[in-house]
Design an enzyme around this catalytic site. Structure first.
Site, short mmCIF file in Angstrom:
data_model
loop_
_atom_site.label_atom_id
_atom_site.label_comp_id
_atom_site.label_asym_id
_atom_site.label_seq_id
_atom_site.Cartn_x
_atom_site.Cartn_y
_atom_site.Cartn_z
N GLU A 1 0.83 -1.22 0.00
CA GLU A 1 0.00 0.00 0.00
C GLU A 1 0.85 1.26 0.00
OE1 GLU A 1 -2.79 0.70 -0.85
OE2 GLU A 1 -3.15 -1.44 -1.03
C1 LIG Z 1 2.69 -9.74 0.27
C2 LIG Z 1 2.45 -8.61 -0.68
C3 LIG Z 1 1.15 -8.29 -1.06
C4 LIG Z 1 0.92 -7.27 -1.98
N1 LIG Z 1 -0.37 -7.01 -2.41
C5 LIG Z 1 -0.55 -6.19 -3.49
C6 LIG Z 1 -1.83 -6.08 -4.11
O1 LIG Z 1 -2.83 -6.67 -3.66
N2 LIG Z 1 -1.95 -5.32 -5.23
C7 LIG Z 1 -0.89 -4.65 -5.75
O2 LIG Z 1 -1.06 -4.01 -6.78
N3 LIG Z 1 0.34 -4.71 -5.17
C8 LIG Z 1 0.53 -5.47 -4.07
N4 LIG Z 1 1.77 -5.57 -3.48
C9 LIG Z 1 2.85 -4.78 -4.02
C10 LIG Z 1 3.29 -3.66 -3.06
O3 LIG Z 1 2.31 -2.66 -3.00
C11 LIG Z 1 4.66 -3.16 -3.55
O4 LIG Z 1 5.59 -4.19 -3.26
C12 LIG Z 1 5.07 -1.87 -2.90
O5 LIG Z 1 4.23 -0.81 -3.34
C13 LIG Z 1 6.52 -1.50 -3.21
O6 LIG Z 1 6.81 -1.66 -4.57
P1 LIG Z 1 8.08 -2.53 -4.99
O7 LIG Z 1 8.02 -3.81 -4.25
O8 LIG Z 1 8.13 -2.61 -6.47
O9 LIG Z 1 9.33 -1.72 -4.46
P2 LIG Z 1 10.06 -0.54 -5.22
O10 LIG Z 1 9.08 0.42 -5.75
O11 LIG Z 1 11.04 -1.12 -6.17
O12 LIG Z 1 10.85 0.16 -4.04
C14 LIG Z 1 12.07 -0.37 -3.49
C15 LIG Z 1 12.53 0.55 -2.36
O13 LIG Z 1 12.80 1.85 -2.89
C16 LIG Z 1 12.10 2.82 -2.16
N5 LIG Z 1 11.69 3.91 -3.05
C17 LIG Z 1 11.10 3.81 -4.26
N6 LIG Z 1 10.87 5.03 -4.75
C18 LIG Z 1 11.31 5.91 -3.84
C19 LIG Z 1 11.35 7.34 -3.76
N7 LIG Z 1 10.85 8.09 -4.72
N8 LIG Z 1 11.88 7.89 -2.66
C20 LIG Z 1 12.37 7.14 -1.67
N9 LIG Z 1 12.37 5.79 -1.69
C21 LIG Z 1 11.84 5.20 -2.76
C22 LIG Z 1 10.89 2.10 -1.58
O14 LIG Z 1 10.38 2.76 -0.46
C23 LIG Z 1 11.50 0.74 -1.28
O15 LIG Z 1 12.12 0.76 -0.03
C24 LIG Z 1 2.02 -6.54 -2.51
C25 LIG Z 1 3.32 -6.84 -2.10
C26 LIG Z 1 3.55 -7.87 -1.22
C27 LIG Z 1 4.97 -8.20 -0.85
#
Ligand SMILES: Cc1cc2nc3c(=O)[nH]c(=O)nc-3n(C[C@H](O)[C@H](O)[C@H](O)COP(=O)(O)OP(=O)(O)OC[C@H]3O[C@@H](n4cnc5c(N)ncnc54)[C@H](O)[C@@H]3O)c2cc1C
Length: 599
Positions: A442
């Site tokens: 989220e």
């Molecule tokens: C168990 C689980 C359930 C989930 N359920 C859903 C779901 O139902 N529907 C759905 O659509 N998604 C879902 N997700 C996805 C989840 O919302 C994303 O994993 C999350 O938003 C982070 O995206 P990412 O994993 O691609 O990390 P990334 O976007 O690659 O981020 C990696 C790191 O970089 C940091 N970062 C990125 N951009 C910035 C910035 N501009 N400034 C500072 N820091 C930054 C982040 O905070 C993080 O620490 C789920 C994930 C998991 C693990």
């Protein structure tokens, strides 16, 4: 084995004694009839369902997990489907939904307490109805009348469930990179192709149909976030009469193996020309999805509140029972071979920290839910706007501050058990694993902090923050002459002033260098979180103090415990803000000086 007792007394304290919720709800035509008795009855019955039906499935669900088959179907752990049937039969999914779609129309402030208990009992299970409710919110706000008529009654009753499909392998935080495509069909529908990952509750055996809300791009869409549209993609395409028809081209390709919430299916969803229907306007999908995301962010805060509560209850029972060493000030249970560990100051620190986070979070969450009720249903437009602004300002705080504290808190619960917390038997390690995801999905907690500082505070020159500040100011003025309240009011007022100064200082620095906001944001959110908790702890202390002072001998011990916890909060947790303000002010330089290749 873990235990769970719904914290009914504290919920009643917050709703009735601190917030005067039913009096406030009387101003709202839709909720004018809600009485204390009704609220208490719903909470009590809800608590029974959570404790008796869902809680016993928490550990077994974690151990069994979900099972994927090559045909793309997913089986939830044993007992989950039966619990779903009982949930539906009891009318629980309909609680806060609109009567026109089959809901009971109860206020969010009551629904929130039920939500907490669902999550204490079984977070992984609670995610199936949680996402369904989010899909309901989104379609209720943005769906066409036909879409509402077809989908909402079935989502409300629990006959169908919902998901949110945003994330793709190459994009999570940055949805502007999204690639899934939506090609128009001749009949007005769209053929949607792409891969979505990490989709919670994406496939399962609980309900007849699954309503996926999918973000994708139209052929002529501009790049970035301005070219994203939202579509309904049902697992089975329904007829206008709601009968499920042909299997749609959206399938679960696999389940993720993960750290916690094993009983919730985290799915890779492959869309191959799946039929979808546009929700809202073309290219405005992210806006529409924000309805679901905002509700879900508060929902995630409630997940951690629920976990903190149950973990706290167990660590407290253990600390009263486990005998190790003697008290530093001499034996407290001389008849036993050693004292219970609750006599030791540091064990008390761990217990009181949990208690302060849990009870502070509960009061904050209930108040926030009340703002949602007012924002939705107050007859006066100014009142609706004021409540909406507060809700919008503090949603990222609810998500990030509660989940950060939730992880710390479940960790402390584990620590109270010593080695027995680390092994599986007592169930504590599951709470730590489950709580960890709440800081990530989220929108990670970093993203929440950027939202708070960038959009909610600096974005409107601090107007919303000032509105919250006025509530604090009023309280401080009201209590200013009450010497007995000074120990709570003074640190609250002091932090309020510091937050104002800090916000201005960061705002000025960010004008020259945007990295200054990014560098300060996480500490800043924590400081604002403390301002919020200071306000609610002071309000809770006021109520408790009045009861204790009115009749010290007859006052329910609950109030003394509340006062002691308020004192602990101000003495031991709130002072963290001094260091946080210092680090927030230290600026971007120490973070940005090192070239990436030199790390
Ligand atoms: C168990 C689980 C359930 C989930 N359920 C859903 C779901 O139902 N529907 C759905 O659509 N998604 C879902 N997700 C996805 C989840 O919302 C994303 O994993 C999350 O938003 C982070 O995206 P990412 O994993 O691609 O990390 P990334 O976007 O690659 O981020 C990696 C790191 O970089 C940091 N970062 C990125 N951009 C910035 C910035 N501009 N400034 C500072 N820091 C930054 C982040 O905070 C993080 O620490 C789920 C994930 C998991 C693990």
């Amino acid at each position: 084995m873990a235990q769970y007792t719904p914290p009914l007394r504290d919920m009643q304290f917050v709703l009735h004694e601190v917030l005067g919720a039913t009096e406030r709800l009387r101003e709202l035509p839709a909720h004018a009839e809600v009485t204390r008795e009704l609220a208490d009855q719903v909470i009590e019955e809800g608590g029974k369902f959570c404790a008796q039906v869902l809680f016993p499935l928490n550990r077994s669900g974690d151990e069994a997990g979900c099972t994927w088959s090559a045909d793309g179907s997913v089986r939830t752990p044993e007992g989950f489907k039966e619990a779903w049937e009982q949930f539906k039969a009891g009318g629980w999914p309909t609680l806060t939904c609109a009567p026109e779609f089959g809901g009971q129309g109860l206020p969010h402030s009551i629904g929130m307490t039920f939500n907490e208990m669902l999550n204490s009992a079984n977070q992984a299970w609670a995610m199936y109805p949680g996402l369904t409710h989010g899909a309901y919110d989104c379609l209720k706000t943005h769906g066409t009348p036909e879409q509402k008529a077809l989908y909402l009654p079935r989502l409300v009753s629990g006959q169908w469930t919902g998901t949110m499909c945003l994330t793709e392998p190459h994009c999570g935080t940055d949805l502007g990179l999204l690639r899934s495509k939506a090609e128009p069909n001749a009949d007005g529908s769209f053929a949607i192709t792409g891969t979505k990952i990490f989709i919670s509750s994406g496939e399962h055996d609980l309900a007849e149909n699954i309503v996926h809300l999918v973000l994708a791009r139209l052929p002529d869409a501009p790049a970035g976030t301005k070219g994203i549209s939202l579509f309904i993609v049902p697992k089975f395409v329904p007829g206008a009469d709601g009968r499920v028809g042909a299997r749609n081209g959206i399938r679960c390709g696999r389940l993720e193996e993960k750290m916690g919430i094993h009983a919730n299916a985290t799915c890779e969803m492959n869309l191959e020309g799946a039929t979808g229907w546009l929700v809202g306007e073309p290219n405005k999908g992210l806006n529409a999805m924000f309805v679901m995301m905002n509700a879900a962010r508060i929902g995630v805060g409630m997940q951690s509140l629920g976990l903190m509560e149950v973990a706290y209850q167990n660590s407290l029972a253990y600390a009263k029972d486990r005998l190790q060493m003697r008290s530093l000030t001499g034996p407290k249970a001389p008849e036993k071979p050693a004292d219970p560990i609750i006599v030791h100051p540091d064990v008390r620190r761990m217990l009181l920290t949990q208690k302060a986070w849990v009870e502070g979070s509960r009061c904050f969450a209930a108040w926030l839910a009340l703002q949602a009720d007012i924002a939705e249903g107050h007859p006066d437009a100014d009142e609706r706007k004021a409540a909406h602004d507060l809700l919008s300002l503090l949603t990222p705080v609810c998500k990030a501050f509660i989940t950060d504290n939730g992880f710390a808190s479940t960790n402390l619960a584990l620590q109270v058990f010593g080695g027995h917390g680390y092994i599986r038997e007592w169930g504590m390690e599951q709470y730590v694993r489950d709580a960890r995801i709440n800081m990530i999905y989220e929108g990670t907690n970093t993203i929440q902090s950027l939202d708070l500082l960038g959009r909610k505070v600096l974005g409107d020159n601090g107007a919303k923050l000032k509105a919250f500040g006025r509530l604090i100011q009023e309280f401080v003025e009201e209590e200013g002459t009450n010497e007995d309240m000074a120990e709570f009011v003074n640190p609250l007022a002091d932090l309020g002033e510091k937050v104002t100064k800090l916000s201005m200082e960061i705002g000025m620095k960010a004008l020259g260098n945007a990295d200054e906001a990014g560098a300060a944001a996480v500490d800043y959110l924590r400081v604002v979180g403390h301002l919020v908790y200071s306000y609610f702890w002071a309000r809770m202390a006021k109520v408790a103090l009045a009861r204790v002072q009115a009749d010290p001998d007859a006052a329910e011990p609950f109030y003394r415990a509340k006062l002691a916890t308020a004192r602990f909060y101000f003495a031991r947790l709130q002072p963290e803000t001094a260091a946080l303000i210092r680090t927030a002010r230290s600026g971007a330089a120490s973070l940005m000086a090192l070239e990436a290749e030199l790390f």
